[in-house]
Enzyme design. Structure first.
Site, PDB file in Angstrom:
ATOM      1  N   PHE A   6       3.513  -0.749   2.564  1.00  0.00           N
ATOM      2  CA  PHE A   6       4.813  -1.224   3.016  1.00  0.00           C
ATOM      3  C   PHE A   6       5.873  -0.144   2.829  1.00  0.00           C
ATOM      4  CE2 PHE A   6       2.374  -4.816   1.528  1.00  0.00           C
ATOM      5  CZ  PHE A   6       2.628  -5.838   2.437  1.00  0.00           C
ATOM      6  N   ASP A   7       6.746  -0.014   3.813  1.00  0.00           N
ATOM      7  CA  ASP A   7       7.994   0.714   3.605  1.00  0.00           C
ATOM      8  C   ASP A   7       8.883  -0.163   2.725  1.00  0.00           C
ATOM      9  OD1 ASP A   7      10.198   2.536   4.063  1.00  0.00           O
ATOM     10  OD2 ASP A   7      10.977   1.034   5.450  1.00  0.00           O
ATOM     11  N   LYS A   8       9.882   0.430   2.069  1.00  0.00           N
ATOM     12  CA  LYS A   8      10.754  -0.357   1.198  1.00  0.00           C
ATOM     13  C   LYS A   8      11.969  -0.885   1.945  1.00  0.00           C
ATOM     14  CE  LYS A   8      13.568   1.603  -1.773  1.00  0.00           C
ATOM     15  NZ  LYS A   8      14.903   1.028  -1.415  1.00  0.00           N
ATOM     16  N   THR A   9      12.893   0.018   2.323  1.00  0.00           N
ATOM     17  CA  THR A   9      14.179  -0.396   2.889  1.00  0.00           C
ATOM     18  C   THR A   9      14.010  -1.048   4.257  1.00  0.00           C
ATOM     19  OG1 THR A   9      15.252   1.435   1.739  1.00  0.00           O
ATOM     20  CG2 THR A   9      16.501   0.368   3.508  1.00  0.00           C
ATOM     21  N   VAL A 206       3.188  -1.458   7.186  1.00  0.00           N
ATOM     22  CA  VAL A 206       4.310  -2.273   7.660  1.00  0.00           C
ATOM     23  C   VAL A 206       5.587  -1.468   7.464  1.00  0.00           C
ATOM     24  CG1 VAL A 206       5.447  -4.514   7.556  1.00  0.00           C
ATOM     25  CG2 VAL A 206       3.062  -4.295   6.812  1.00  0.00           C
TER      26      VAL A 206
END
Length: 281
Positions: A6-9, A206
């Site tokens: 997953f990306d964070k922001t 994602v």
């Protein structure tokens, strides 16, 4: 799928950060720091940039005119204000060019990172105006989604972010991810995905931003946030979550697994019928 990254922001978090820390170094006031930063950042659609613009608007600051925006991938932005160059970004924006960041700025950056904030350093000409700290909140559904994915046998669940490790660990701990990889450039995210695929097999990524596009392309399955995602992320991904609702992610995985089972079942029945017909014929 065996694992998911997953990306964070904007993916695990709401992507709506707010300026929560303003530290001036050579700026005459907080107002000057925010005014110069917002003049440049209002040309950008990045969530952090928009947070700076909102902070300046909340103080009703008059913004000077800025020249065309130049984006330096995963490092920051640059534009002309008042005949001098304004640079805004992480320390990497300068250290990659062998420009030393002053100790007072380094200390301010460390303090903001220790508080779990993303950091933007602002320099105007030769003056280091100061540091802005921004905080983003995790999506309310993120933790439950990760629990459901883990129950479906997906692990490890890995967060990939270009943000600093202090912020990444604060968010990762709150959400309960299995692994955290921070301070990543777009090419670093691709390398991380390649190594995870070698270790764990098929993998989904994602994400929502331009910086995520190479990683989305590298993953076995790329999944983009459909509403908040950038055009290039949507073009690159195999799947788009149109409502930006992470709760549809376990459903999508379960649906695809069920579809695969039915396809295999149909193929098996078809082969059996053909075999019987061959014998009968």
């Amino acid at each position: 799928l065996r694992t998911m990254t997953f990306d964070k922001t904007g993916t695990l978090t709401l992507g709506q950060p707010e300026v929560t820390g303003v530290v001036t170094t050579e700026a005459s006031s907080d107002g000057e720091l925010l005014r110069v930063a917002a003049a440049v950042e209002r040309q950008s659609q990045h969530p952090l940039a928009q947070a700076v613009v909102r902070a300046a608007a909340a103080r009703q600051l008059a913004l000077p005119e800025a020249g065309p925006l130049e984006s330096i991938t995963a490092r920051g932005v640059r534009a002309m204000v008042g005949g001098e160059t304004v640079e805004i970004g992480s320390a990497r924006l300068w250290t990659d060019r062998q420009i030393e960041v002053p100790v007072i700025v380094d200390v301010a950056v460390h303090q903001q990172q220790q508080a779990g904030r993303s950091v933007m350093i602002v320099r105007h000409g030769s003056r280091w105006l100061g540091v802005l700290g921004l905080a983003d909140q995790p999506r309310p559904e993120s933790r439950d989604v990760l629990v459901r994915l883990r129950e479906m046998g997906l692990r490890p669940l890995v967060m990939l972010t270009g943000d600093n490790r202090g912020v990444a660990e604060a968010v990762g701990k709150a959400l309960g991810v299995d692994q955290i990889k921070a301070d990543l450039l777009p090419e670093d995210k691709v390398s991380a995905i390649q190594s995870l695929m070698q270790a764990h097999g098929p993998l989904a990524m994602v994400g929502d931003g331009v910086n995520d596009a190479p990683a989305l392309a590298q993953a076995t399955v790329g999944i983009a946030m459909g509403g908040a995602g950038t055009g290039v992320a949507l073009e690159t991904a195999d799947v788009a979550l149109m409502g930006d609702d992470l709760r549809t992610l376990p459903f999508a995985v379960g649906l695809s697994r069920q579809a695969a089972r039915i396809i295999k079942q149909n193929l098996a029945i078809s082969m059996a019928v053909i075999a019987l017909l061959v014998v009968a014929t």
